[in-house]
Design a protein around this motif. Structure first.
Motif, PDB file in Angstrom:
ATOM      1  N   ALA A 258       0.814  -1.222   0.000  1.00  0.00           N
ATOM      2  CA  ALA A 258       0.000   0.000   0.000  1.00  0.00           C
ATOM      3  C   ALA A 258       0.840   1.262   0.000  1.00  0.00           C
ATOM      4  N   VAL A 259       1.973   1.265   0.717  1.00  0.00           N
ATOM      5  CA  VAL A 259       2.710   2.508   0.907  1.00  0.00           C
ATOM      6  C   VAL A 259       4.145   2.445   0.396  1.00  0.00           C
ATOM      7  N   GLY A 260       4.612   1.288  -0.021  1.00  0.00           N
ATOM      8  CA  GLY A 260       6.004   1.135  -0.435  1.00  0.00           C
ATOM      9  C   GLY A 260       6.860   0.643   0.719  1.00  0.00           C
TER      10      GLY A 260
ATOM     11  N   ASP B 233      -5.432   8.169   0.081  1.00  0.00           N
ATOM     12  CA  ASP B 233      -5.683   6.855  -0.537  1.00  0.00           C
ATOM     13  C   ASP B 233      -4.810   5.778   0.099  1.00  0.00           C
ATOM     14  N   GLU B 234      -3.547   6.112   0.384  1.00  0.00           N
ATOM     15  CA  GLU B 234      -2.681   5.134   1.041  1.00  0.00           C
ATOM     16  C   GLU B 234      -3.190   4.805   2.444  1.00  0.00           C
ATOM     17  N   LEU B 235      -3.640   5.808   3.172  1.00  0.00           N
ATOM     18  CA  LEU B 235      -4.165   5.563   4.506  1.00  0.00           C
ATOM     19  C   LEU B 235      -5.413   4.691   4.442  1.00  0.00           C
ATOM     20  N   VAL B 236      -6.272   4.940   3.466  1.00  0.00           N
ATOM     21  CA  VAL B 236      -7.464   4.107   3.298  1.00  0.00           C
ATOM     22  C   VAL B 236      -7.062   2.646   3.093  1.00  0.00           C
ATOM     23  N   ALA B 237      -6.083   2.410   2.241  1.00  0.00           N
ATOM     24  CA  ALA B 237      -5.634   1.045   1.989  1.00  0.00           C
ATOM     25  C   ALA B 237      -5.063   0.403   3.246  1.00  0.00           C
ATOM     26  N   VAL B 238      -4.281   1.180   4.012  1.00  0.00           N
ATOM     27  CA  VAL B 238      -3.695   0.660   5.249  1.00  0.00           C
ATOM     28  C   VAL B 238      -4.786   0.326   6.259  1.00  0.00           C
ATOM     29  N   MET B 239      -5.763   1.208   6.421  1.00  0.00           N
ATOM     30  CA  MET B 239      -6.843   0.970   7.386  1.00  0.00           C
ATOM     31  C   MET B 239      -7.620  -0.285   7.024  1.00  0.00           C
ATOM     32  N   ARG B 240      -7.949  -0.431   5.752  1.00  0.00           N
ATOM     33  CA  ARG B 240      -8.722  -1.602   5.338  1.00  0.00           C
ATOM     34  C   ARG B 240      -7.936  -2.891   5.544  1.00  0.00           C
ATOM     35  N   ALA B 241      -6.647  -2.849   5.255  1.00  0.00           N
ATOM     36  CA  ALA B 241      -5.821  -4.039   5.452  1.00  0.00           C
ATOM     37  C   ALA B 241      -5.692  -4.374   6.939  1.00  0.00           C
ATOM     38  N   ALA B 242      -5.525  -3.367   7.761  1.00  0.00           N
ATOM     39  CA  ALA B 242      -5.378  -3.604   9.199  1.00  0.00           C
ATOM     40  C   ALA B 242      -6.658  -4.168   9.803  1.00  0.00           C
ATOM     41  N   VAL B 243      -7.789  -3.598   9.426  1.00  0.00           N
ATOM     42  CA  VAL B 243      -9.068  -4.078   9.954  1.00  0.00           C
ATOM     43  C   VAL B 243      -9.344  -5.494   9.470  1.00  0.00           C
TER      44      VAL B 243
ATOM     45  N   VAL C 138     -11.356  13.087   7.484  1.00  0.00           N
ATOM     46  CA  VAL C 138     -11.142  11.984   8.424  1.00  0.00           C
ATOM     47  C   VAL C 138     -11.342  10.664   7.702  1.00  0.00           C
ATOM     48  N   VAL C 139     -10.457   9.705   7.978  1.00  0.00           N
ATOM     49  CA  VAL C 139     -10.620   8.350   7.450  1.00  0.00           C
ATOM     50  C   VAL C 139     -11.138   7.464   8.569  1.00  0.00           C
ATOM     51  N   LEU C 140     -12.261   6.801   8.310  1.00  0.00           N
ATOM     52  CA  LEU C 140     -12.864   5.910   9.293  1.00  0.00           C
ATOM     53  C   LEU C 140     -12.223   4.527   9.227  1.00  0.00           C
ATOM     54  N   ALA C 141     -12.569   3.697  10.198  1.00  0.00           N
ATOM     55  CA  ALA C 141     -11.973   2.367  10.287  1.00  0.00           C
ATOM     56  C   ALA C 141     -12.255   1.527   9.037  1.00  0.00           C
ATOM     57  N   ASN C 142     -13.409   1.719   8.420  1.00  0.00           N
ATOM     58  CA  ASN C 142     -13.750   0.931   7.226  1.00  0.00           C
ATOM     59  C   ASN C 142     -13.172   1.507   5.941  1.00  0.00           C
ATOM     60  N   GLY C 143     -12.420   2.599   6.058  1.00  0.00           N
ATOM     61  CA  GLY C 143     -11.819   3.211   4.886  1.00  0.00           C
ATOM     62  C   GLY C 143     -12.627   4.332   4.273  1.00  0.00           C
ATOM     63  N   ASP C 144     -13.833   4.577   4.770  1.00  0.00           N
ATOM     64  CA  ASP C 144     -14.608   5.711   4.258  1.00  0.00           C
ATOM     65  C   ASP C 144     -13.895   7.022   4.601  1.00  0.00           C
ATOM     66  N   VAL C 145     -13.977   7.981   3.675  1.00  0.00           N
ATOM     67  CA  VAL C 145     -13.394   9.304   3.885  1.00  0.00           C
ATOM     68  C   VAL C 145     -14.520  10.289   4.161  1.00  0.00           C
ATOM     69  N   VAL C 146     -14.445  10.960   5.281  1.00  0.00           N
ATOM     70  CA  VAL C 146     -15.490  11.890   5.713  1.00  0.00           C
ATOM     71  C   VAL C 146     -14.920  13.308   5.683  1.00  0.00           C
TER      72      VAL C 146
ATOM     73  N   GLY D 137     -11.810   8.209  14.271  1.00  0.00           N
ATOM     74  CA  GLY D 137     -11.256   8.241  12.926  1.00  0.00           C
ATOM     75  C   GLY D 137      -9.916   8.925  12.943  1.00  0.00           C
ATOM     76  N   ILE D 138      -9.190   8.824  11.832  1.00  0.00           N
ATOM     77  CA  ILE D 138      -7.853   9.420  11.744  1.00  0.00           C
ATOM     78  C   ILE D 138      -7.921  10.670  10.869  1.00  0.00           C
ATOM     79  N   LYS D 139      -7.507  11.802  11.424  1.00  0.00           N
ATOM     80  CA  LYS D 139      -7.530  13.062  10.692  1.00  0.00           C
ATOM     81  C   LYS D 139      -6.411  13.096   9.656  1.00  0.00           C
ATOM     82  N   THR D 140      -6.738  13.542   8.454  1.00  0.00           N
ATOM     83  CA  THR D 140      -5.734  13.686   7.404  1.00  0.00           C
ATOM     84  C   THR D 140      -5.540  15.143   6.999  1.00  0.00           C
TER      85      THR D 140
END
Length: 525
Positions: free
Chosen positions: A24-26, A63-73, A176-184, A218-221
């Motif tokens: 996801a991030v290199g 987008d990278e954070l979304v991928a990381v969150m989804r993979a972690a969950v 904000v990126v939520l745990a499921n990867g949604d961006v708010v 959620g995680i602030k971006t």
């Protein structure tokens, strides 16, 4: 929902995790290095029972954070987001094995400074010092002010920790990126047609929902900060008092006048050490004073006053109060300051205002992360209404007096800072003791760390600090105090009305049904 203890939860193979997130991030932005994992598994204080994080991931885009969150969950991992890292309430420290620490350091861009509509958009990892630099020459500044540690403290951390609660209205939008990867997106930037984040309110205050959540919702971006013109005038005063009670009474009286001012009180220990900066820092501060005032002549006069006052201006002062008043022009600032004088003149004596002037010129520093001689440092604080300040000051001083012999036996000293901005009084005791300096300090202090790295471990004093700090937190709870930087230290769940906590838990479960985000924070596991 309950979670097994850290010891009962098996760790996942770090190499396997590294490969998973590298996609996801290199690979360059994923680390399983043992030393780095140790550094990222503690904050400014010691948390002896904290497990090591399993992997550190550093996304650089939403987008990278979304991928990381989804993979972690998907892997059932806990997620601990980290900003500047200089907090001390276990906010990003892992609660269990199987934790991915998300280092937000790459989200440090200034995306927009909109002078016409008076806002700026910054990455969550932008430090307050970067924000200040981006606004230099614009004639504008942020409504929300960062903490003194703004060389490292980030805007996103400020949002997550609510570290300037009286001014948080100046944070008007978030991504904000939520745990499921949604961006708010919150604030008026959420609209579909020609979005602009110029105001916070459009429907429910969704921005407020994510402030002070310590990363549990959620995680602030991105953060949107309201801007306002720099003041046309600023006036300073410093006042000495014989007792903490006299100083606190003057602060509360001034706060009740409605005059917009910043009040900061210091105790005898802080008076002796706060101005003891090295020559380079001192000269830098003087240069900033000389160029940062309303005119070059006034600035040079202010700088000369600091030089004349010298570094020992507060050495013999028991308690000192430092006052800063801003207004649209200098006569108005001077007049507002004069209106406050009756509230300190009866029991206070006027001093040279070198401290508030220097802090105004150079507001951000990281020196306070250790004591003057390398002592470990950790604070605790209470936010109080003005009507309870006198009682709190008396009770806290009694608290330390009753324990002074035990603290002295372990070489533990304490200090106070008090701050008042409007109807909110902050009482912040601080503990100092000699103990080993950790990897976080080494990273933050750089070359300055070298002269402190040989200080030996002192587990007995450390345990005494932890015990006393927990007891003081209980006293604050009894006094009805509230807190920012809640993390896992303050007993938030036990300190609010049950129906309110149930409502917050419903929101938590909707946004993070797997309880992956910062388990342990605000009482959720």
């Amino acid at each position: 929902m309950t979670t097994a203890s850290p010891a009962a939860r098996p760790a996942i193979d770090p190499a396997e995790l590294a490969a998973r997130f590298a996609a996801a991030v290199g690979a360059a932005h994923v680390s399983i290095d043992a030393a780095e994992r140790r550094a990222y598994s503690q904050d400014v204080f010691f948390w002896e029972d904290a497990p090591l994080v399993d992997v550190i991931v550093k996304p650089g885009t939403t987008d990278e954070l979304v991928a990381v969150m989804r993979a972690a969950v998907a892997a059932g991992l806990a997620i601990a987001p980290r900003g500047g890292g200089v907090s001390y309430t276990r906010g990003y420290v892992a609660d269990r094995l199987g934790t991915v620490l998300i280092d937000m350091a790459r989200f440090d861009s200034v995306h927009e400074v909109n002078r016409d509509d008076a806002y700026m958009v910054v990455g969550a990892a932008c430090t307050w010092q970067q924000v200040s630099a981006a606004l230099k020459g614009t004639g504008l500044r942020t409504v929300l002010k960062g903490p003194i540690s703004g060389t490292h403290a980030t805007v996103g951390g400020n949002a997550a920790q609510n570290t300037a609660s009286a001014l948080m209205s100046g944070l008007i939008g978030l991504e904000v990126v939520l745990a499921n990867g949604d961006v708010v997106t919150t604030g008026s930037g959420m609209v579909l047609n020609r979005p602009s984040p110029f105001t916070r309110l459009y429907g429910p205050d969704l921005t407020g929902l994510f402030l002070g959540d310590t990363g549990a919702f959620g995680i602030k971006t991105k953060c949107v900060l309201a801007l306002r013109p720099e003041p046309g005038g600023v006036a300073f005063a410093s006042v000495g008092f014989d007792t903490m009670s006299d100083m606190a009474a003057a602060m509360t009286a001034m706060a009740r006048t409605g005059v917009t001012c910043r009040l900061m009180g210091m105790d005898p220990l802080k008076n002796r050490t706060a101005t003891k900066v090295d020559m380079r820092e001192g000269l830098d501060t003087l240069a900033k004073v000389a160029t940062g005032s309303g005119s070059l002549f006034q600035g040079l006069k202010n700088a000369a006053r600091i030089v004349t006052a010298g570094q020992n201006v507060l050495d013999d002062v028991p308690w000192s109060l430092h006052i800063t008043v801003e207004s649209h022009d200098q006569p108005a600032a001077d007049s507002a300051l004069d209106s406050l004088r009756p509230h300190w003149s009866a029991k206070g004596r006027t001093l040279e205002p070198s401290v508030p002037m220097a802090l105004y010129a150079k507001p951000y520093s990281i020196r306070g992360i250790l004591g003057k001689n390398g002592e470990r440092w950790v604070p605790i604080h209470a936010l109080l209404p003005l009507s309870r300040v006198a009682e709190a000051v008396e009770r806290v001083q009694l608290f330390f007096a009753e324990r002074q012999e035990s603290l002295d036996a372990h070489g533990i000293s304490h200090s106070y800072i008090t701050v008042c901005a409007g109807p909110e009084f902050v009482l912040e005791p601080m503990f100092y003791w000699f103990d080993e300096v950790g990897p976080l300090h080494a990273r933050v202090l750089g070359d300055k760390y070298e002269k402190f790295k040989h200080i030996p471990a002192n587990p007995a004093a450390r345990a005494m600090v932890a015990r006393t700090r927990a007891e003081l937190a209980e006293l604050f709870r009894e006094l009805g105090a509230v807190h920012s930087q809640l993390g896992k230290f303050y007993r938030f769940a036990d300190n609010i009305q049950p129906g309110t906590y149930r409502a917050l838990t419903t929101i938590k479960d909707a946004l993070d049904p797997g309880r992956n985000l910062n388990p342990g924070n605000l009482g959720w596991r």
